[in-house]
Scaffold this motif. Structure first.
Motif, mmCIF file in Angstrom:
data_model
loop_
_atom_site.group_PDB
_atom_site.id
_atom_site.type_symbol
_atom_site.label_atom_id
_atom_site.label_comp_id
_atom_site.label_asym_id
_atom_site.label_seq_id
_atom_site.Cartn_x
_atom_site.Cartn_y
_atom_site.Cartn_z
ATOM 1 N N VAL A 1 70.246 41.410 14.931
ATOM 2 C CA VAL A 1 70.285 41.395 16.399
ATOM 3 C C VAL A 1 71.154 40.208 16.783
ATOM 4 C CG1 VAL A 1 68.013 42.461 16.648
ATOM 5 C CG2 VAL A 1 68.211 39.970 16.726
ATOM 6 N N THR A 2 71.860 40.336 17.894
ATOM 7 C CA THR A 2 72.830 39.297 18.227
ATOM 8 C C THR A 2 72.812 38.942 19.700
ATOM 9 O OG1 THR A 2 75.174 38.669 18.128
ATOM 10 C CG2 THR A 2 74.681 40.990 18.568
ATOM 11 N N TYR B 1 65.111 34.391 30.951
ATOM 12 C CA TYR B 1 65.345 35.097 29.700
ATOM 13 C C TYR B 1 65.203 34.186 28.486
ATOM 14 C CZ TYR B 1 66.674 39.297 32.203
ATOM 15 O OH TYR B 1 66.645 40.418 33.000
ATOM 16 N N VAL B 2 65.540 32.907 28.640
ATOM 17 C CA VAL B 2 65.336 31.964 27.536
ATOM 18 C C VAL B 2 63.839 31.868 27.231
ATOM 19 C CG1 VAL B 2 65.682 29.620 26.692
ATOM 20 C CG2 VAL B 2 67.389 30.653 28.172
ATOM 21 N N TYR C 1 69.968 43.696 31.598
ATOM 22 C CA TYR C 1 69.484 42.319 31.610
ATOM 23 C C TYR C 1 70.616 41.327 31.879
ATOM 24 C CZ TYR C 1 65.211 44.242 29.477
ATOM 25 O OH TYR C 1 64.071 44.965 29.225
ATOM 26 N N LEU C 2 71.810 41.609 31.360
ATOM 27 C CA LEU C 2 72.948 40.733 31.629
ATOM 28 C C LEU C 2 73.290 40.727 33.110
ATOM 29 C CD1 LEU C 2 75.297 41.507 28.604
ATOM 30 C CD2 LEU C 2 74.261 39.301 29.134
ATOM 31 N N ASN C 3 73.310 41.902 33.727
ATOM 32 C CA ASN C 3 73.591 41.973 35.161
ATOM 33 C C ASN C 3 72.528 41.244 35.973
ATOM 34 O OD1 ASN C 3 76.000 43.399 35.076
ATOM 35 N ND2 ASN C 3 74.972 45.384 35.006
ATOM 36 N N ASP C 4 71.270 41.387 35.548
ATOM 37 C CA ASP C 4 70.179 40.685 36.226
ATOM 38 C C ASP C 4 70.364 39.175 36.109
ATOM 39 O OD1 ASP C 4 67.544 40.467 37.511
ATOM 40 O OD2 ASP C 4 66.876 39.781 35.534
ATOM 41 N N CYS C 5 70.755 38.742 34.938
ATOM 42 C CA CYS C 5 70.989 37.306 34.705
ATOM 43 C C CYS C 5 72.134 36.805 35.578
ATOM 44 C CB CYS C 5 71.283 37.073 33.225
ATOM 45 S SG CYS C 5 71.553 35.354 32.790
ATOM 46 N N ASN D 1 73.051 34.378 27.125
ATOM 47 C CA ASN D 1 72.894 34.859 25.745
ATOM 48 C C ASN D 1 71.481 35.363 25.499
ATOM 49 O OD1 ASN D 1 74.975 32.480 25.709
ATOM 50 N ND2 ASN D 1 75.502 33.779 23.978
ATOM 51 N N ALA D 2 70.508 34.673 26.080
ATOM 52 C CA ALA D 2 69.114 35.069 25.890
ATOM 53 C C ALA D 2 68.840 36.440 26.495
ATOM 54 C CB ALA D 2 68.182 34.028 26.497
ATOM 55 N N ALA D 3 69.489 36.756 27.614
ATOM 56 C CA ALA D 3 69.320 38.071 28.240
ATOM 57 C C ALA D 3 69.756 39.170 27.275
ATOM 58 C CB ALA D 3 70.119 38.141 29.533
ATOM 59 N N LEU D 4 70.894 38.947 26.632
ATOM 60 C CA LEU D 4 71.383 39.909 25.636
ATOM 61 C C LEU D 4 70.401 40.033 24.480
ATOM 62 C CD1 LEU D 4 73.843 41.689 24.842
ATOM 63 C CD2 LEU D 4 74.796 39.677 23.719
#
Length: 384
Positions: A220-221, A53-54, A37-41, A269-272
């Motif tokens: 969760v973070t 993601y938000v 998801y981070l890479n996608d973001c 951050n939301a993706a994570l």
């Protein structure tokens, strides 16, 4: 306390976490779709406060806790700060809270220019005591024009902020009943209690607003992050407006209609966090399994009481905690464990004992002082 007893505890913790290397108090686990998801973001280039993601996180989080609306923020303190503003707290108002909490609770109150009042906690929940709150209100307050007035200071008590300590739910329904009776807005500091339930209802959803945290040490973070939850659509809409610098939506003009805050959670951050939420049930299962192991072990140790979830609750056991017999014993335990590679921490210094809050009104805080001298957190990471 005999040295061998502490050594046995260290050995048990090392065995439980299957290592003799340094054992942190609580570290995150990234075992799902976080990198994907981070890479996608990153590939989307929408890494700031606008992005899918938000929106996805807000929708999924609201479902997870059973709230109608969720508004993502940069951290839990920001979520609580905005929640208090939306509760109507203004400069020189008073806000009832507990002294046994993380500093963020009182910081959020202070950012507005309001003043905390400290009410004692219950020993079994470590959260605000309904009985102590009832006694304080009856002795010190009166209702005028549907407002709770502090007869000692003449100020309005606008809100009440209980905290679910280490994820263990306080008696939130009793606190709500008192707040409703005295025309005080209930705002839950649920920073530590994602996945915790009181009488089958998720924490953070009893008050008008609830605030959660996703700091690096939470269950969760998102590295840093928070969220406001509410069932009130008007409040949710204004929460999003205030946290987005109070900018009036427009294709290209920059017009702001009140003082706002740059508090919106970035899409990165939301993706994570979306990936982390997918693992929440697994994390909760691991936490409760660890709690059972600790409970079984500490039953055999005379000088230690393991902190168990209160009756009628299901706790996330975010930070596992024990109670020792006295402060001297606590200090020896902290020194020995940390020197031997097992990270342990005392509970917070009472807010009422910090210089900036020392003059605030309070009750006797008997239970809070007792717990301050005895409670220690022990390694609590998810074991997967």
């Amino acid at each position: 306390m005999e040295k061998c007893n502490i050594e046995q505890i260290v050995e048990f913790i090392q065995k439980t976490f299957n290592t003799k290397e340094f054992i942190p108090l609580h570290e995150p686990r990234f075992i799902g779709n976080e990198k994907k998801y981070l890479n996608d973001c990153i590939d989307s280039t929408f890494v700031s406060s606008v992005g899918k993601y938000v929106d996805t996180f807000e929708q999924e989080f609201a479902k997870k806790v059973g709230a109608k609306y969720a508004v993502a923020t940069v951290n839990g303190t920001a979520a609580l700060h905005i929640s208090l503003i939306l509760a109507g707290v203004t400069k020189n108002d008073e806000v009832i809270t507990q002294p046994l909490t993380f500093i963020a609770t009182c910081n959020a109150i202070s950012y507005i220019g309001a003043v905390p009042i400290f009410i004692d906690v219950d020993l079994n929940t470590m959260g605000m005591s309904p009985n102590s709150l009832k006694i304080f209100l009856e002795l010190n307050c009166e209702i005028k024009n549907k407002q709770c007035i502090n007869k000692t200071t003449g100020k309005i008590i606008k809100a009440c902020v209980p905290m679910h300590t280490f994820g263990h739910p306080c008696k939130i329904d009793e606190l709500k009943e008192l707040c409703d009776k005295w025309h005080i807005v209930l705002v839950e500091d649920a920073a530590e209690s994602l996945g915790s339930y009181y009488k089958d209802k998720h924490t953070g959803t009893f008050g008008k607003l609830g605030a959660f945290s996703f700091n690096g040490n939470k269950i969760v973070t998102s590295g840093g992050g928070g969220v406001i939850v509410t069932d009130d659509g008007t409040i949710a809409k204004r929460a999003k407006h205030l946290t987005t610098t109070a900018k009036i939506p427009h294709p290209y003009e920059y017009v702001h209609d009140e003082i706002g805050f740059n508090y919106r959670m970035p899409n990165l951050n939301a993706a994570l966090l979306v990936a982390q939420l997918e693992q929440l049930e697994l994390f909760l299962k691991s936490k409760r399994e660890l709690a059972k192991l600790y409970e079984g072990f500490f039953e055999k140790i005379d000088f230690v009481d393991f902190v168990k979830e209160p009756k009628e609750t299901s706790s996330n056991y975010w930070l596992q905690a024990i109670k020792l017999e006295n402060k001297e014993q606590r200090d020896r335990f902290l020194e020995f464990t940390n020197r031997n590679g097992v990270m342990t921490r005392p509970i917070w210094r009472l807010m009422s004992e910090l210089d900036m809050f020392a003059s605030c009104q309070k009750d006797d805080l008997k239970n809070s002082k007792y717990l301050q001298d005895r409670v220690v957190n022990i390694p609590s990471s998810v074991r997967v």
